[in-house]
Design an enzyme around this catalytic site. Structure first.
Site: not given
Ligand code: CNA
Length: 250
Positions: A25, A104, A107, A122, A159
């Site tokens: 994310a 993961q 979006d 995911h 549905c």
């Molecule tokens: P998470 O656990 O939220 O980790 C995100 C990581 O990214 C964190 O450690 C942050 O510190 C780091 N971070 C945030 N912004 C930045 C940046 N600009 N530069 C560097 N580091 C940054 O999310 P994960 O993806 O690890 O966990 C998996 C989940 C989150 C999945 O099931 C996804 O579906 C779910 N998710 C997805 C989205 C999306 O699709 N954009 C949004 C929110 C959650």
């Protein structure tokens, strides 16, 4: 000569032949989509019951938590444009270095960026599935409007055949991830595994970095610590877009 983190990253990228990226994310926060566990993530917002929103058992009991959350988020997500991080990966793919992106994210921004080889472990919002009869619906304006207006009308996308509640084809907590074996095979083929914007806390994807081959290198770009930091060849605790701007590959 002492190499800075950016120089070392450039060096590693240029000397690798089979790069696999594992994105989370954090690669999309600069597009305005909040993450889960980052400093501004939804797990740190007291008014959001984040653990219930994406949980399949809660969804089956009461999908309103999820649709209420998505009501706010869907417009942001559908209108978002890829970040420099996504465009950097697209460039690496065009250069023939990046062979696979394991996402993961739900979006679709990696696809919007033009990245061709990716696995949505995911899932994504491209289709919706009836919880009752499993009939599938590609995302359409009617579904989008119902979600956008959910907080006013409290009407779920349903549905047409059986009135069952529709669920997007995203993997909720409590559901199996998609194409994990393919993701694992790609990780094992990699000479460089590049993780970008993932806390590496969500099972089973969090296990993937431990499967890299003996001679492969792990690079972690994330603005907060992860449990793999000590095993990585390079760890950059910084903003992804800031780093790729310095690399000038995007
Ligand atoms: P998470 O656990 O939220 O980790 C995100 C990581 O990214 C964190 O450690 C942050 O510190 C780091 N971070 C945030 N912004 C930045 C940046 N600009 N530069 C560097 N580091 C940054 O999310 P994960 O993806 O690890 O966990 C998996 C989940 C989150 C999945 O099931 C996804 O579906 C779910 N998710 C997805 C989205 C999306 O699709 N954009 C949004 C929110 C959650």
């Amino acid at each position: 000569m002492i190499l800075t983190g950016i120089d070392l990253l450039m060096n590693l990228l240029m000397n690798s032949k089979y790069i696999v990226s594992l994105i989370g994310a954090g690669i999309s926060t600069n597009a305005g989509i909040p993450d889960f566990r980052g400093p501004k993530g939804i797990y740190n917002q007291k008014n959001i019951a984040a653990d219930k929103i994406f949980n399949i058992n809660y969804f089956k009991q009461d999908p309103s938590q999820f649709y209420s959350h998505m009501s706010e988020l869907i417009t942001i997500m559908l209108n978002a444009t890829p970040t420099k991080g996504h465009l950097f990966l697209k460039k690496l793919e065009d250069l023939g270095k990046l062979k696979m992106t394991i996402s993961q994210n739900i979006d679709g921004l990696h696809k919007k960026a033009g990245i061709k080889n990716y696995i949505d472990v995911h899932g994504n919002f491209e289709k919706f599935i009836c919880l009752n009869c499993n009939k599938e619906y590609p995302i359409n304006d009617e579904i989008i409007d119902l979600i956008k207006n959910f907080n006013n009308n409290k009407i779920f996308p349903k549905c047409k055949e059986c009135e069952g509640i529709l669920k997007p084809d995203v993997v909720f907590f409590g559901e199996p991830v998609k194409m994990l074996e393919l993701a694992l095979t790609e990780v094992q083929k990699a000479d460089l595994l590049l993780t970008l914007g993932t806390s590496l806390q969500v099972y089973p994807v969090d296990q993937l970095p431990s499967y890299i081959s003996e001679n492969a290198k792990l690079v972690i770009i994330n603005n907060t610590e992860t449990k793999y930091d000590d095993y990585a060849k390079l760890v950059l605790h910084d903003d992804i877009d800031y780093i790729v701007e310095k690399l000038k590959i995007y």
